[in-house]
Design a protein around this motif. Structure first.
Motif, PDB file in Angstrom:
ATOM      1  N   MET A 522      12.161 -93.838 -58.037  1.00 52.39           N
ATOM      2  CA  MET A 522      13.738 -93.333 -57.488  1.00 52.39           C
ATOM      3  C   MET A 522      13.688 -93.447 -55.981  1.00 52.39           C
ATOM      4  N   GLY A 523      14.475 -93.905 -55.770  1.00 59.71           N
ATOM      5  CA  GLY A 523      13.852 -94.501 -54.351  1.00 59.71           C
ATOM      6  C   GLY A 523      12.626 -95.076 -53.613  1.00 59.71           C
ATOM      7  N   ASN A 524      12.180 -94.116 -52.532  1.00 63.13           N
ATOM      8  CA  ASN A 524      10.631 -94.892 -52.217  1.00 63.13           C
ATOM      9  C   ASN A 524       9.703 -94.269 -53.512  1.00 63.13           C
ATOM     10  N   LYS A 619       3.660 -81.183 -49.519  1.00 62.82           N
ATOM     11  CA  LYS A 619       3.679 -82.195 -49.323  1.00 62.82           C
ATOM     12  C   LYS A 619       4.713 -83.293 -50.566  1.00 62.82           C
ATOM     13  N   VAL A 620       4.831 -82.818 -51.260  1.00 59.22           N
ATOM     14  CA  VAL A 620       5.858 -82.906 -52.486  1.00 59.22           C
ATOM     15  C   VAL A 620       6.862 -82.728 -53.150  1.00 59.22           C
ATOM     16  N   LYS A 621       7.673 -83.592 -53.268  1.00 58.34           N
ATOM     17  CA  LYS A 621       8.966 -83.665 -53.771  1.00 58.34           C
ATOM     18  C   LYS A 621       8.966 -83.718 -55.198  1.00 58.34           C
ATOM     19  N   THR A 622      10.006 -81.678 -55.310  1.00 59.78           N
ATOM     20  CA  THR A 622       9.320 -81.675 -57.005  1.00 59.78           C
ATOM     21  C   THR A 622      11.272 -82.780 -57.044  1.00 59.78           C
ATOM     22  N   ALA A 623      10.856 -82.781 -58.521  1.00 64.54           N
ATOM     23  CA  ALA A 623      12.227 -83.660 -60.048  1.00 64.54           C
ATOM     24  C   ALA A 623      13.268 -83.220 -59.124  1.00 64.54           C
ATOM     25  N   PRO A 624      13.756 -82.287 -59.300  1.00 62.02           N
ATOM     26  CA  PRO A 624      15.728 -81.766 -59.080  1.00 62.02           C
ATOM     27  C   PRO A 624      15.300 -82.846 -57.407  1.00 62.02           C
TER      28      PRO A 624
END
Length: 631
Positions: A522-524, A619-624
């Motif tokens: 999903m993107g990078n 530093k983690v982006k959640t799935a939503p």
């Protein structure tokens, strides 16, 4: 023979703190209608011990106030004074002042003489109101009658001459050369009255004590913030610990076995025969067992019962519930559960905030509880128990519970992110957002929204997490899960580019080598589909500044991590194995490193970094979040 008295100060401070805690606990347990004589005697003996010790060391501020308090307690235990709730309040306030005085002596701070004068005045008012007219004209009960001296000072057990009472050294110290030894108690007056000339012979502190009441005709007691600053942390600053002699004996025996094992290895060190090799392996196995048992024995010495923390809360519950007009019963369970001393000292503030929240926000007022079909008296439970390799601390109330609709409305109002179709757990976790509060108005108890986020941050700093359970109208429960100790960690050793890192085992769900169809882009960013949900992937090597051997997740190992806030997959080159490690502070010896909680020394002498899971999760982006960014 001269004796350096300062070497005994720390012992006196520790014992006096214990006496004050004991006095506070017993005062809370007193039944006003039918006071327990043994409890009253215990409170009296604690005050008497503090007075005697402070007199020996010259701590006049403690001596004077405890002397007046002792007179009041003596009347109570002899049934010449009827205890009331207001008198108990005065005694508890006196204990607070004594804690502040003790803290000042311990730290070398300034004595608050106005608070001492106010405390003495409050005690004198009680003594004066209860004493016969003739005794009021003879010093408000500050001086014992001759017939009572032996009974008061010796508890009726000794037949000392009356003159022996004047010797505060209890026969251990020779009287000093100066005329001070000739002064009786009336002349010393314990710093409460003006001395007879010459005034220069009085201690400097006593002079200050006498000047303060003259300067202020109506001295005010210590404010709440002042008392918390001066006396609230005295117990937490203790650098000593009491150890059961059985634990020490066990450790000595283990060290003896270790010496025997070392002798066995020395005897066979130069022998290369097959028989010697077999004995060498047996000795090494014995050495491993001895080392493990010594480690457990040493760690057990740092363990203290949770009652050291829980015993602070009966007073807090009593004062706060009375202030808010509520009736609350406190139930303590699992007080004997042991936890590391370092954790105990850091648990006080988070638990205090949670208890205050339960009383203020959770438990309803008596009229409201009656309308809901509940008992007028609310129930607040503090519970501690061991769960596996961790300790579970629960704060449970039978109040109104968390209001889901109000929390969601406040979150939308404050622009706090709320997931689509949030579960109850998602909603409850919103109260940990900075600045979040559902209080209708700001009071000195709550409403500013600066509490729950600090509670969570402090608990996470200890390697723990907070979980919430709530049922509307039935109550709420806050569960704190913590490691048993901060010194040793069970971890999984992983490798990235030959460098070993330790991931806390408590945060690991499982480790897998994913298949290509499980990886989505999903993107990078990469997502891993496992356990019926998408997990964001985080490359450990990228954040640690090393070049990973496997950039493709299907070639490496993904460790599924669960932090207090998020779930994510940690991509590493390989697993080294599970190991128990001793935590060393990296910040103390080097500097603070982002994403690293500490370091440890491996068996080959190399240094391995311990991963700070909570720091990495930020530093983690959640799935939503990734879905919203892609759209």
């Amino acid at each position: 023979m001269s004796i350096e008295m300062e070497q005994f100060h720390n012992v006196f401070f520790e014992e006096s703190q214990e006496h004050l805690d004991e006095m506070e606990q017993h005062l809370m347990e007193l039944d006003i209608e039918q006071p327990d004589k043994e409890l009253l005697n215990s409170i009296f003996r604690a005050a008497h011990s503090i007075k005697g010790g402070s007199g020996i060391f010259g701590f006049d501020a403690l001596t004077g106030l405890t002397h007046v308090m002792e007179n009041l307690l003596d009347r109570a235990r002899k049934d010449s004074l009827t205890l009331t709730s207001s008198i108990v309040d005065v005694l508890l306030s006196t204990v607070d002042i004594l804690k502040g005085i003790l803290h000042s002596y311990r730290t070398g701070g300034d004595i608050d003489w106005s608070a001492i004068a106010a405390g003495t005045e409050a005690l004198d008012a009680v003594l004066g109101a209860s004493a016969p007219l003739e005794s009021q004209t003879e010093g408000y009960g500050l001086f014992e009658q001759p017939l009572l001296v032996n009974e008061l000072e010796g508890f009726g057990l000794f037949a000392d001459e009356l003159g022996a009472e004047k010797d505060e050294g209890f026969g251990f110290f020779a009287p000093p050369d100066e005329p001070v030894s000739a002064r009786n108690e009336d002349e010393q007056a314990f710093g409460l009255f003006e001395p007879l000339p010459p005034a220069s012979e009085k201690p400097a502190e006593a002079e200050t004590a006498q000047k303060q009441p003259e300067e202020k005709s109506a001295p005010q007691p210590l404010s709440k913030s002042t008392m918390e600053r001066k006396g609230g942390t005295a117990a937490g600053e203790s650098t000593t610990i009491r150890v059961d002699t059985q634990k020490i004996d066990a450790l000595v025996n283990l060290v003896g076995e270790l010496v025997i094992t070392q002798s066995m290895l020395s005897m066979i060190s130069g022998n290369d025969s097959a028989e010697a090799e077999e004995r060498r392996l047996a000795a090494l196995a014995e050495l491993e067992r001895n080392t493990r048992e010594i480690q457990e024995a040493v760690m057990s010495m740092r363990m203290l019962p949770m009652s050291f923390v829980f015993n602070r809360f009966p007073r807090l519950v009593r004062d706060l519930s009375g202030k808010l007009g509520k009736s609350v019963e406190l139930c303590i369970e699992g007080g004997s559960t042991e936890i590391d001393k370092g954790l105990i000292e850091k648990l006080v503030d988070p638990l205090t905030h949670l208890v205050r929240n339960s009383i203020d926000h959770g438990i309803e007022k008596p009229q409201r509880r009656t309308e809901c079909g509940k008992n007028e008296e609310g129930l607040l439970t503090l519970r501690a128990a061991h769960k596996g390799g961790s300790i579970l601390i629960s704060i449970i109330d039978d109040g109104a519970g968390l209001n889901r609709e109000r929390i969601l409305a406040k979150a939308y109002e404050n622009s706090v992110y709320v997931p689509e179709h949030p579960s109850d757990t998602d909603v409850w976790n919103l109260i940990f957002a900075p600045g979040f509060s559902t209080a209708a108005e700001v009071t000195d108890v709550s409403g500013r929204g600066v509490g729950m986020d600090v509670v969570r941050r402090n608990i996470e700093a200890l390697g723990g997490r907070v979980e919430i359970e709530s049922e509307q109208g039935r109550g709420a429960a806050f569960h704190i899960r913590l490691p048993l100790t901060l010194a040793i960690l069970d971890g999984m050793c992983v490798a990235v580019d030959g460098q070993v890192y330790v991931v806390p085992l408590v945060n690991i769900i499982e480790s897998i080598q994913p298949q290509p169809e499980q990886i989505k882009s999903m993107g990078n960013d990469k997502l891993l589909w496992v356990r019926d949900e998408y997990w964001p992937l985080l490359q450990l090597g990228l954040h640690m500044g090393v070049q990973a051997r496997h950039q493709d997740a299907t070639q490496g190992i993904v460790v599924l991590i669960e932090s207090a806030k998020k779930r994510f997959g940690l991509l590493v080159d390989s697993l080294v194995g599970q190991q128990q490690v001793v935590i060393k502070s990296l910040e103390q010896h080097y500097k603070r490193v982002a994403g690293v909680a500490g370091a440890t020394i491996m068996g080959d002498g190399s240094v391995a970094l311990i991963i700070d899971v909570e720091s990495l999760s930020s530093k983690v982006k959640t799935a939503p979040q990734l879905v919203r960014e892609a759209s």
